[in-house]
Write a protein that holds these residues in place. Structure first.
Motif, PDB file in Angstrom:
ATOM      1  N   THR A  38       0.931  -1.248   0.076  1.00  0.00           N
ATOM      2  CA  THR A  38      -0.133   0.127  -0.010  1.00  0.00           C
ATOM      3  C   THR A  38       0.797   1.193   0.102  1.00  0.00           C
ATOM      4  O   THR A  38       1.928   1.140   0.386  1.00  0.00           O
ATOM      5  CB  THR A  38      -0.907  -0.105   1.299  1.00  0.00           C
ATOM      6  OG1 THR A  38      -0.090  -0.111   2.567  1.00  0.00           O
ATOM      7  CG2 THR A  38      -1.793  -1.277   1.153  1.00  0.00           C
ATOM      8  N   LEU A  39       0.199   2.248  -0.489  1.00  0.00           N
ATOM      9  CA  LEU A  39       1.099   3.577  -0.684  1.00  0.00           C
ATOM     10  C   LEU A  39       1.397   4.317   0.468  1.00  0.00           C
ATOM     11  O   LEU A  39       2.624   4.701   0.960  1.00  0.00           O
ATOM     12  CB  LEU A  39       0.234   4.383  -1.630  1.00  0.00           C
ATOM     13  CG  LEU A  39       0.908   6.030  -1.889  1.00  0.00           C
ATOM     14  CD1 LEU A  39       2.268   5.754  -2.540  1.00  0.00           C
ATOM     15  CD2 LEU A  39       0.051   6.674  -2.573  1.00  0.00           C
ATOM     16  N   HIS A  40       0.421   4.299   1.491  1.00  0.00           N
ATOM     17  CA  HIS A  40       0.720   5.205   2.735  1.00  0.00           C
ATOM     18  C   HIS A  40       1.157   4.634   3.930  1.00  0.00           C
ATOM     19  O   HIS A  40       2.229   4.954   4.624  1.00  0.00           O
ATOM     20  CB  HIS A  40      -0.724   6.191   2.975  1.00  0.00           C
ATOM     21  CG  HIS A  40      -0.961   6.919   2.007  1.00  0.00           C
ATOM     22  ND1 HIS A  40      -0.054   8.294   1.653  1.00  0.00           N
ATOM     23  CD2 HIS A  40      -2.028   7.166   1.160  1.00  0.00           C
ATOM     24  CE1 HIS A  40      -0.823   8.874   0.580  1.00  0.00           C
ATOM     25  NE2 HIS A  40      -1.722   8.308   0.173  1.00  0.00           N
ATOM     26  N   SER A  41       0.487   3.491   4.257  1.00  0.00           N
ATOM     27  CA  SER A  41       0.891   2.879   5.507  1.00  0.00           C
ATOM     28  C   SER A  41       2.310   1.649   5.056  1.00  0.00           C
ATOM     29  O   SER A  41       3.009   1.497   5.833  1.00  0.00           O
ATOM     30  CB  SER A  41      -0.168   1.773   5.785  1.00  0.00           C
ATOM     31  OG  SER A  41      -0.435   0.813   4.793  1.00  0.00           O
ATOM     32  N   GLY A  42       2.301   1.454   3.810  1.00  0.00           N
ATOM     33  CA  GLY A  42       3.730   0.502   3.239  1.00  0.00           C
ATOM     34  C   GLY A  42       3.388  -1.001   3.765  1.00  0.00           C
ATOM     35  O   GLY A  42       4.384  -1.677   3.728  1.00  0.00           O
TER      36      GLY A  42
END
Length: 313
Positions: A38-42
């Motif tokens: 995922t982009l934001h949480s990684g």
């Protein structure tokens, strides 16, 4: 749900009228399952999209709780759109919903889970930063007529504008004009980043094949000089040169080539389609039948426009 039931369930505001498209509601012909970072949480999450009943629309299932892909549950969070209900949050939904709306998947259940943690928040995988992976998956399984639990199909309806509509924030705006087809014109302006600058893109008109060929593969982008401040704010922990275009104000694009000369502007159209899909109800079309002109838009402005159509603001 019959066409009469759908019309009764959908309330028109003074700005729109719900009318038949002359088509039946659709769902996917088989299940789609994808996992990714995922982009934001990684973190890593898994999504399973399953066929849905006519009239149910699109909705997420997370930790045995359901949240409809509706503007009623939309919360604009930094750099993405999030759906919140009953203590859970499903984050960065716009690329997936954009593909589902554009490809005509009117009804489906979207099961989503974290693979790295047990948080009350989950995020849709980013893949390459575009909607291409979702479009390819939808095209691979295909569509079928959606039936309700009694085996009855449902007419697909769409919101038609009765008059021009506009919203704005500072120097950003969205204005829409009544039309018989969906047409989107989008402009962006980054004077501090010469490689991006001012760009415009227009669909002619927007249908599933045009979307698949001209919009779906456009990737999200960011400004290199803003990366550290975004990460300090807890964002883009999973961001990389593999899932986003990165542009420096002094050096230009750090990971060329671009897929289109105006790929950043096209990605804004992708986001707009995803955010406006939240206007859908009961298996209806979310995108209004209109010529939509957006300049310097973003998720917050897109949500304002959808709420304006609903008569909320």
């Amino acid at each position: 749900m019959t066409v009469f039931g759908i019309f009764n369930a959908l309330k028109s505001s003074n700005l729109i009228s719900w009318k038949s498209t002359g088509r039946l509601q659709q769902t996917i012909a088989g299940c789609i399952e994808r996992s990714g970072k995922t982009l934001h949480s990684g973190e890593v999450s898994r999504v399973k999209i399953c066929p849905g009943y006519a009239g149910e629309g699109r909705y997420f299932e997370f930790q045995s709780k359901l949240v409809s892909a509706s503007i009623d549950f939309a919360k604009v969070s930094p750099l993405c759109t999030t759906l919140c209900k009953d203590g859970i949050s499903v984050r960065t939904v716009e690329h997936l919903l954009s593909a589902l709306e554009a490809k005509g998947v009117d009804n489906c259940k979207i099961e989503i889970e974290n693979l790295d943690c047990g948080s009350q928040e989950v995020e849709v995988p980013i893949f390459d930063g575009s909607a291409r992976a979702w479009v390819e998956a939808i095209e691979q399984v295909g569509l079928k007529e959606a039936l309700d639990q009694h085996g009855v199909n449902g007419e697909k309806v769409a919101p038609y504008l009765n008059e021009p509509v506009h919203v704005w924030r500072n120097d950003s705006f969205i204005v829409a004009f009544p039309s018989t087809k969906v047409h989107i014109t989008c402009g962006i302006d980054f004077p501090q980043v010469p490689a991006i600058g001012c760009q415009w893109f227009s669909s002619a008109p927007l249908d599933d094949s045009f979307y698949a060929m001209q919009i779906a593969s456009s990737r999200t982008f960011c400004i290199y000089e803003e990366v550290e401040s975004m990460r300090a704010a807890g964002l883009i922990k999973g961001g990389s040169l593999e899932n986003a275009l990165v542009c420096s104000s002094s050096e230009g694009w750090l990971n060329p080539p671009l897929r289109f000369p105006n790929e950043p502007c096209r990605h804004k159209v992708l986001d707009l389609v995803g955010d406006l899909s939240l206007f859908a109800r009961n298996g209806s079309q979310g995108l209004p039948m209109a010529h939509i002109v957006a300049f310097k838009g973003g998720h917050a402005l897109h949500a304002d426009f959808a709420r304006c159509l609903s008569g909320i603001i």
